[in-house]
Design a protein around this motif. Structure first.
Motif, PDB file in Angstrom:
ATOM      1  N   THR A  68       0.840  -1.200   0.000  1.00  0.00           N
ATOM      2  CA  THR A  68       0.000   0.000   0.000  1.00  0.00           C
ATOM      3  C   THR A  68       0.872   1.247   0.000  1.00  0.00           C
ATOM      4  O   THR A  68       1.982   1.249   0.535  1.00  0.00           O
ATOM      5  CB  THR A  68      -0.939   0.043   1.224  1.00  0.00           C
ATOM      6  OG1 THR A  68      -0.147  -0.024   2.410  1.00  0.00           O
ATOM      7  CG2 THR A  68      -1.931  -1.089   1.202  1.00  0.00           C
ATOM      8  N   GLN A  69       0.353   2.293  -0.625  1.00  0.00           N
ATOM      9  CA  GLN A  69       0.978   3.609  -0.620  1.00  0.00           C
ATOM     10  C   GLN A  69      -0.121   4.640  -0.468  1.00  0.00           C
ATOM     11  O   GLN A  69      -1.216   4.469  -1.029  1.00  0.00           O
ATOM     12  CB  GLN A  69       1.730   3.882  -1.929  1.00  0.00           C
ATOM     13  CG  GLN A  69       2.993   3.081  -2.071  1.00  0.00           C
ATOM     14  CD  GLN A  69       3.746   3.491  -3.318  1.00  0.00           C
ATOM     15  OE1 GLN A  69       3.239   3.356  -4.420  1.00  0.00           O
ATOM     16  NE2 GLN A  69       4.942   3.998  -3.129  1.00  0.00           N
ATOM     17  N   TRP A  70       0.154   5.709   0.270  1.00  0.00           N
ATOM     18  CA  TRP A  70      -0.824   6.787   0.455  1.00  0.00           C
ATOM     19  C   TRP A  70      -0.414   7.976  -0.394  1.00  0.00           C
ATOM     20  O   TRP A  70       0.766   8.328  -0.476  1.00  0.00           O
ATOM     21  CB  TRP A  70      -0.889   7.182   1.934  1.00  0.00           C
ATOM     22  CG  TRP A  70      -1.484   6.098   2.770  1.00  0.00           C
ATOM     23  CD1 TRP A  70      -0.810   5.141   3.465  1.00  0.00           C
ATOM     24  CD2 TRP A  70      -2.865   5.820   2.945  1.00  0.00           C
ATOM     25  NE1 TRP A  70      -1.690   4.288   4.073  1.00  0.00           N
ATOM     26  CE2 TRP A  70      -2.958   4.685   3.775  1.00  0.00           C
ATOM     27  CE3 TRP A  70      -4.040   6.421   2.490  1.00  0.00           C
ATOM     28  CZ2 TRP A  70      -4.178   4.142   4.155  1.00  0.00           C
ATOM     29  CZ3 TRP A  70      -5.249   5.871   2.878  1.00  0.00           C
ATOM     30  CH2 TRP A  70      -5.306   4.754   3.687  1.00  0.00           C
ATOM     31  N   PHE A  71      -1.411   8.595  -1.053  1.00  0.00           N
ATOM     32  CA  PHE A  71      -1.187   9.747  -1.915  1.00  0.00           C
ATOM     33  C   PHE A  71      -2.166  10.851  -1.568  1.00  0.00           C
ATOM     34  O   PHE A  71      -3.284  10.582  -1.117  1.00  0.00           O
ATOM     35  CB  PHE A  71      -1.430   9.371  -3.394  1.00  0.00           C
ATOM     36  CG  PHE A  71      -0.459   8.360  -3.936  1.00  0.00           C
ATOM     37  CD1 PHE A  71       0.718   8.774  -4.511  1.00  0.00           C
ATOM     38  CD2 PHE A  71      -0.736   7.006  -3.891  1.00  0.00           C
ATOM     39  CE1 PHE A  71       1.622   7.851  -5.024  1.00  0.00           C
ATOM     40  CE2 PHE A  71       0.147   6.070  -4.396  1.00  0.00           C
ATOM     41  CZ  PHE A  71       1.329   6.495  -4.972  1.00  0.00           C
ATOM     42  N   GLU A  72      -1.771  12.088  -1.840  1.00  0.00           N
ATOM     43  CA  GLU A  72      -2.715  13.196  -1.793  1.00  0.00           C
ATOM     44  C   GLU A  72      -3.727  12.978  -2.923  1.00  0.00           C
ATOM     45  O   GLU A  72      -3.366  12.424  -3.963  1.00  0.00           O
ATOM     46  CB  GLU A  72      -1.996  14.537  -1.999  1.00  0.00           C
ATOM     47  CG  GLU A  72      -1.066  14.912  -0.867  1.00  0.00           C
ATOM     48  CD  GLU A  72      -1.809  15.186   0.424  1.00  0.00           C
ATOM     49  OE1 GLU A  72      -2.952  15.696   0.380  1.00  0.00           O
ATOM     50  OE2 GLU A  72      -1.262  14.857   1.496  1.00  0.00           O
ATOM     51  N   PRO A  73      -4.981  13.392  -2.745  1.00  0.00           N
ATOM     52  CA  PRO A  73      -6.003  13.142  -3.777  1.00  0.00           C
ATOM     53  C   PRO A  73      -5.592  13.625  -5.175  1.00  0.00           C
ATOM     54  O   PRO A  73      -5.823  12.926  -6.159  1.00  0.00           O
ATOM     55  CB  PRO A  73      -7.227  13.896  -3.267  1.00  0.00           C
ATOM     56  CG  PRO A  73      -7.058  13.883  -1.780  1.00  0.00           C
ATOM     57  CD  PRO A  73      -5.562  14.014  -1.556  1.00  0.00           C
ATOM     58  N   THR A  74      -4.990  14.792  -5.278  1.00  0.00           N
ATOM     59  CA  THR A  74      -4.607  15.292  -6.608  1.00  0.00           C
ATOM     60  C   THR A  74      -3.553  14.425  -7.262  1.00  0.00           C
ATOM     61  O   THR A  74      -3.580  14.196  -8.466  1.00  0.00           O
ATOM     62  CB  THR A  74      -4.115  16.750  -6.539  1.00  0.00           C
ATOM     63  OG1 THR A  74      -3.065  16.825  -5.561  1.00  0.00           O
ATOM     64  CG2 THR A  74      -5.245  17.695  -6.150  1.00  0.00           C
ATOM     65  N   ALA A  75      -2.632  13.873  -6.473  1.00  0.00           N
ATOM     66  CA  ALA A  75      -1.592  12.996  -7.027  1.00  0.00           C
ATOM     67  C   ALA A  75      -2.175  11.641  -7.406  1.00  0.00           C
ATOM     68  O   ALA A  75      -1.737  11.024  -8.367  1.00  0.00           O
ATOM     69  CB  ALA A  75      -0.462  12.821  -6.022  1.00  0.00           C
ATOM     70  N   ALA A  76      -3.161  11.184  -6.661  1.00  0.00           N
ATOM     71  CA  ALA A  76      -3.744   9.862  -6.926  1.00  0.00           C
ATOM     72  C   ALA A  76      -4.569   9.855  -8.210  1.00  0.00           C
ATOM     73  O   ALA A  76      -4.707   8.811  -8.838  1.00  0.00           O
ATOM     74  CB  ALA A  76      -4.631   9.456  -5.753  1.00  0.00           C
ATOM     75  N   THR A  77      -5.089  10.975  -8.620  1.00  0.00           N
ATOM     76  CA  THR A  77      -5.934  11.025  -9.811  1.00  0.00           C
ATOM     77  C   THR A  77      -5.174  11.361 -11.079  1.00  0.00           C
ATOM     78  O   THR A  77      -5.733  11.338 -12.153  1.00  0.00           O
ATOM     79  CB  THR A  77      -7.069  12.055  -9.639  1.00  0.00           C
ATOM     80  OG1 THR A  77      -6.510  13.335  -9.395  1.00  0.00           O
ATOM     81  CG2 THR A  77      -7.989  11.657  -8.498  1.00  0.00           C
ATOM     82  N   SER A  78      -3.902  11.668 -10.961  1.00  0.00           N
ATOM     83  CA  SER A  78      -3.142  12.026 -12.179  1.00  0.00           C
ATOM     84  C   SER A  78      -2.311  10.878 -12.682  1.00  0.00           C
ATOM     85  O   SER A  78      -2.167   9.860 -12.117  1.00  0.00           O
ATOM     86  CB  SER A  78      -2.234  13.222 -11.900  1.00  0.00           C
ATOM     87  OG  SER A  78      -1.340  12.952 -10.857  1.00  0.00           O
TER      88      SER A  78
END
Length: 78
Positions: A68-78
């Motif tokens: 698993t890795q956690w991302f900020e929402p903007t980074a996860a959608t790009s």
């Protein structure tokens, strides 16, 4: 099982994440899934449900198969 509850179950099994899930989908997308064993391509439709993460378990059913890795929402959608 409702689609949202099924999603919450899958999220726990695949990522060890538990929380409160909403019953209304916030998005939808499609992709083609290739089956490994015979190369057949199956069109898939995915509904996205918002889940408020309340806990991330140290172990879960697929913890040996996934990372698993956690991302900020903007980074996860790009």
């Amino acid at each position: 099982m409702t689609p949202a509850k099924s999603t919450a179950r899958e999220v726990f099994e695949e990522a060890g994440v538990c929380g409160s899930i909403k019953s209304k989908a916030i998005g939808i997308f499609s992709y083609d899934k290739r089956l490994d064993e015979d190369g057949i391509i199956i069109p898939c439709e995915v509904r996205v449900f918002p889940l408020l993460v309340e806990r991330h378990s140290k172990t879960w059913p697929e913890s040996q198969q996934r990372e698993t890795q956690w991302f900020e929402p903007t980074a996860a959608t790009s």
